[in-house]
Design an enzyme around this catalytic site. Structure first.
Site, mmCIF file in Angstrom:
data_model
loop_
_atom_site.group_PDB
_atom_site.id
_atom_site.type_symbol
_atom_site.label_atom_id
_atom_site.label_comp_id
_atom_site.label_asym_id
_atom_site.label_seq_id
_atom_site.Cartn_x
_atom_site.Cartn_y
_atom_site.Cartn_z
ATOM 1 N N ASP A 193 -0.963 -6.877 -16.554
ATOM 2 C CA ASP A 193 -2.265 -6.671 -15.907
ATOM 3 C C ASP A 193 -3.068 -5.670 -16.725
ATOM 4 O O ASP A 193 -2.613 -5.234 -17.791
ATOM 5 C CB ASP A 193 -2.094 -6.225 -14.443
ATOM 6 C CG ASP A 193 -3.184 -6.827 -13.553
ATOM 7 O OD1 ASP A 193 -4.366 -6.593 -13.847
ATOM 8 O OD2 ASP A 193 -2.855 -7.544 -12.583
ATOM 9 N N HIS A 266 -7.977 -9.893 -16.022
ATOM 10 C CA HIS A 266 -6.841 -8.965 -15.902
ATOM 11 C C HIS A 266 -6.129 -8.831 -17.248
ATOM 12 O O HIS A 266 -4.893 -8.789 -17.311
ATOM 13 C CB HIS A 266 -5.866 -9.425 -14.814
ATOM 14 C CG HIS A 266 -6.375 -9.162 -13.419
ATOM 15 N ND1 HIS A 266 -6.433 -7.900 -12.871
ATOM 16 C CD2 HIS A 266 -6.859 -10.002 -12.465
ATOM 17 C CE1 HIS A 266 -6.922 -7.968 -11.632
ATOM 18 N NE2 HIS A 266 -7.200 -9.240 -11.362
ATOM 19 N N GLU A 329 -9.663 -13.249 -9.996
ATOM 20 C CA GLU A 329 -10.608 -12.141 -10.183
ATOM 21 C C GLU A 329 -11.081 -11.987 -11.630
ATOM 22 O O GLU A 329 -11.205 -10.865 -12.124
ATOM 23 C CB GLU A 329 -9.928 -10.822 -9.733
ATOM 24 C CG GLU A 329 -9.537 -10.821 -8.279
ATOM 25 C CD GLU A 329 -8.779 -9.554 -7.858
ATOM 26 O OE1 GLU A 329 -9.059 -9.070 -6.753
ATOM 27 O OE2 GLU A 329 -7.920 -9.081 -8.616
ATOM 28 N N TRP A 395 -4.624 -17.203 -1.668
ATOM 29 C CA TRP A 395 -4.577 -15.810 -1.186
ATOM 30 C C TRP A 395 -5.869 -15.373 -0.518
ATOM 31 O O TRP A 395 -5.882 -14.445 0.278
ATOM 32 C CB TRP A 395 -4.218 -14.862 -2.337
ATOM 33 C CG TRP A 395 -5.275 -14.666 -3.416
ATOM 34 C CD1 TRP A 395 -5.608 -15.565 -4.373
ATOM 35 C CD2 TRP A 395 -6.098 -13.518 -3.639
ATOM 36 N NE1 TRP A 395 -6.589 -15.051 -5.191
ATOM 37 C CE2 TRP A 395 -6.910 -13.781 -4.770
ATOM 38 C CE3 TRP A 395 -6.226 -12.284 -3.007
ATOM 39 C CZ2 TRP A 395 -7.837 -12.872 -5.266
ATOM 40 C CZ3 TRP A 395 -7.154 -11.370 -3.508
ATOM 41 C CH2 TRP A 395 -7.943 -11.659 -4.625
ATOM 42 N N ASP A 425 1.344 -4.564 0.416
ATOM 43 C CA ASP A 425 0.790 -3.267 -0.012
ATOM 44 C C ASP A 425 -0.125 -2.702 1.080
ATOM 45 O O ASP A 425 -0.586 -1.572 0.979
ATOM 46 C CB ASP A 425 0.033 -3.385 -1.348
ATOM 47 C CG ASP A 425 -1.050 -4.453 -1.366
ATOM 48 O OD1 ASP A 425 -1.044 -5.345 -0.482
ATOM 49 O OD2 ASP A 425 -1.916 -4.411 -2.267
ATOM 50 N N TRP A 474 1.723 -5.462 -4.525
ATOM 51 C CA TRP A 474 0.919 -4.827 -5.591
ATOM 52 C C TRP A 474 1.219 -3.346 -5.567
ATOM 53 O O TRP A 474 1.192 -2.716 -4.502
ATOM 54 C CB TRP A 474 -0.571 -5.105 -5.345
ATOM 55 C CG TRP A 474 -0.881 -6.571 -5.264
ATOM 56 C CD1 TRP A 474 -1.092 -7.307 -4.133
ATOM 57 C CD2 TRP A 474 -0.978 -7.498 -6.361
ATOM 58 N NE1 TRP A 474 -1.320 -8.628 -4.461
ATOM 59 C CE2 TRP A 474 -1.255 -8.774 -5.820
ATOM 60 C CE3 TRP A 474 -0.856 -7.364 -7.744
ATOM 61 C CZ2 TRP A 474 -1.415 -9.909 -6.614
ATOM 62 C CZ3 TRP A 474 -1.014 -8.504 -8.545
ATOM 63 C CH2 TRP A 474 -1.295 -9.755 -7.973
ATOM 64 N N THR A 475 1.479 -2.770 -6.746
ATOM 65 C CA THR A 475 2.090 -1.432 -6.731
ATOM 66 C C THR A 475 1.159 -0.285 -7.156
ATOM 67 O O THR A 475 1.643 0.769 -7.561
ATOM 68 C CB THR A 475 3.341 -1.424 -7.637
ATOM 69 O OG1 THR A 475 2.937 -1.829 -8.966
ATOM 70 C CG2 THR A 475 4.428 -2.339 -7.124
HETATM 71 C C1 ACM Z 1 -4.730 -10.974 -6.004
HETATM 72 O O1 ACM Z 1 -4.416 -10.314 -4.998
HETATM 73 N N1 ACM Z 1 -5.599 -10.488 -6.866
HETATM 74 C C2 ACM Z 1 -4.180 -12.287 -6.241
#
Ligand code: ACM
Length: 533
Positions: A193, A266, A329, A395, A425, A474-475
């Site tokens: 990322d 990303h 995104e 998503w 998260d 997601w961290t």
């Molecule tokens: C995402 O949460 N950007 C797939």
């Protein structure tokens, strides 16, 4: 003989003739059918794990390893030990008329697990693993039982972002152990990322030399302005040797790993490593704060050659069929602003930037298809025309509730990972001030359990397009393995049941009572779970 001794002997005789009922241990996810019977089985009386076909040899090793964790030490033999004290592993087409199912028969002396494939056999083995663990306090005694079981969905996944925060190899293995214990079958490994590139690519060493290290990291929540930075370089990556070891570790435990390499957005860590990949010609750094970078790959032949080479290495490392190409995104401002990109679009006859995104992704997907690989992408991939065999990971219900249906109608298979339900998260308590910092949102345990992943008004004609579901981790705000576990447990247990157990067989209060027994599992395996429930 005095009276006291006589009474003791009578009580012992009574117990021998009429053994006390033993409790049936908790199992999560809940099996399709459980029929307890008279009699009991004692794991400590058992001596051997038996298999008959070579195919099942590895499963015998797997079961031996799992039960060995509780001090149950069995030998392995290639024979039928139905008549001895043993656990029999059988692979047979007649396991059931139903493919993907398995049958466990626990008798007084022996256990048989019959399944039509190695992976179904391993699901049965994990049920035996749970029965052994949760009967430990009862001296490893369980009631005789017949369990028939099968998964609701063929795809049951968990994701982990290791770009924002790197997680050590031992923790990745522990994560995989947990997925296997709960009968998940896919680990979606978000390796790349804007904030860090974490997979060694032999042809492009700067991806890890430069791209795996950010010079510092934003402190606290991104929305707390002005942002402050810690001034401490942060980085690490997985070597290909480590990745091979993890893939093998996962395969033994029935888990297929899906690597994710993000395109076309990303991609700031990649562009920081090799500036020729970008649109601006400027030298940039690996991103040091959370959020989405505006940097995006350009359309040059050299960029596609780079990506083909990267994906070639990824495809030969990971044996699974699926490769995730991200696709979410992608901010297209740099494409819009570039006369070079606009000219290239004209030459290609591409009219808008959404279509350009699909063109970009299709090029990689076509290349991977030649290697027998199929892509998965976040749902933005259907903003343009994408190959119909691309699997859509849904998503963004907040953008369009019907994306899953739209994708299915266009012929795509779909994996459901809705932000409002399966983003681990998000906070799991409303008392956010007393929680460790998280990104935001609120997804308590009951909402994971009670909401079905399939949208309510989903046209059932397209049900066969739904492969299954997944939770994402997601961290940004999870710097340590302990924090990842806190966010994941116990919500992952609810998800495992949602994805495995038939909808009409789920019951939240029954789930909660089994979850309480799982505290033993958290203790035994040193899992840092959230205790809100
Ligand atoms: C995402 O949460 N950007 C797939």
């Amino acid at each position: 003989m005095n009276i006291k001794n006589t009474i003791i002997i009578m009580v012992l005789l009574l117990m021998a003739c009429n053994p006390q009922e033993v409790k049936f241990p908790a199992i999560i996810p809940k099996p399709d059918n459980i029929q307890t019977m008279n009699g009991q089985f004692n794991f400590k009386d058992c001596e051997t794990i038996c298999y008959q076909s070579e195919e099942a040899a590895e499963s015998a090793e797997f079961l031996k390893l799992l039960l060995g964790q509780y001090g149950l030490d069995y030998k392995i033999e290639k024979k039928d030990c139905k008549k001895d004290k043993g656990i029999n592993l059988v692979i047979s087409d007649e396991a059931s008329a139903d493919k993907n199912s398995h049958i466990i028969s626990v008798g007084k002396k022996s256990i048989e697990i019959k399944a039509s494939s190695v992976s179904d056999l391993k699901y049965g083995i994990q049920t035996i693993n749970q029965l052994a663990l949760f009967s430990k306090e009862n001296g490893f005694i369980i009631p005789c039982v017949k369990i028939t079981d099968k998964p609701r969905f063929q795809y049951r996944g968990m994701h982990l972002d290791v770009s924002r925060h790197y997680m050590p190899v031992d923790f990745i293995k522990k994560y995989i152990d947990n997925l296997s214990f709960l009968k998940f079958n896919y680990f979606h490994w978000h390796l790349v990322d804007d904030q860090g590139w974490r997979i060694e690519i032999k042809k492009y060493p700067d991806l890890t030399r430069i791209g795996s290290v950010r010079k510092e990291t934003v402190i606290g929540h991104l929305s707390t302005k002005p942002n402050k930075y810690d001034g401490v370089p942060y980085g690490n990556y997985y070597t290909q040797e480590e990745i091979k070891d993890i893939i093998e570790y996962a395969a033994f435990r029935n888990i297929t790993i899906i690597p994710e390499i993000e395109i076309p957005g990303h991609s700031q860590a990649a562009i920081a490593s090799y500036p020729f990949l970008g649109c601006t010609g400027k030298k940039i750094e690996v991103m040091t704060r959370w959020g989405i970078s505006p940097n995006i790959y350009n359309l040059e032949d050299t960029t596609f050659k780079f990506l083909f080479n990267v994906f070639d290495e990824v495809a030969s490392l990971f044996p699974g069929k699926f490769i995730h190409i991200g696709g979410d995104e992608a901010i297209k401002d740099q494409w819009r602003a570039s006369s070079r990109i606009n000219n290239q679009m004209k030459e290609l006859g591409i009219e808008d930037y959404e279509e350009l995104q699909s063109y970009f992704i299709n090029k990689i997907a076509d290349h991977l298809a030649k290697k027998g690989k199929q892509i998965i992408g976040w749902d933005e991939i259907i903003e343009g025309n994408i190959r119909s065999d691309a699997i859509v990971m849904h998503w963004r219900a907040w953008v369009d509730e019907n994306i899953a249906l739209k994708a299915a109608k266009r012929g795509h298979q779909v994996i459901l990972t809705p932000t409002s339900r399966y983003y681990f998260d998000y906070y799991q308590s409303e008392d956010m001030e007393n929680e460790p910092l998280a990104i935001g949102g609120y997804i308590p345990l009951d909402s994971v359990y009670l909401c079905d992943p399939v949208p309510e008004d989903f046209d059932t004609v397209y049900m066969d397009k739904i492969l299954g579901g997944q939770a994402n981790v997601w961290t940004e705000y999870m710097p340590t393995p302990e924090q990842v576990e806190y966010m994941v447990f116990p919500r992952i247990l609810a998800l495992s049941e949602v994805l495995w157990t038939a909808k009409d067989k789920r019951d939240f209060s029954d789930f909660l009572s089994r979850l309480r027994e799982f505290e033993l599992y958290f203790k035994e395996f040193n899992i840092n779970y959230a205790k809100h429930y």
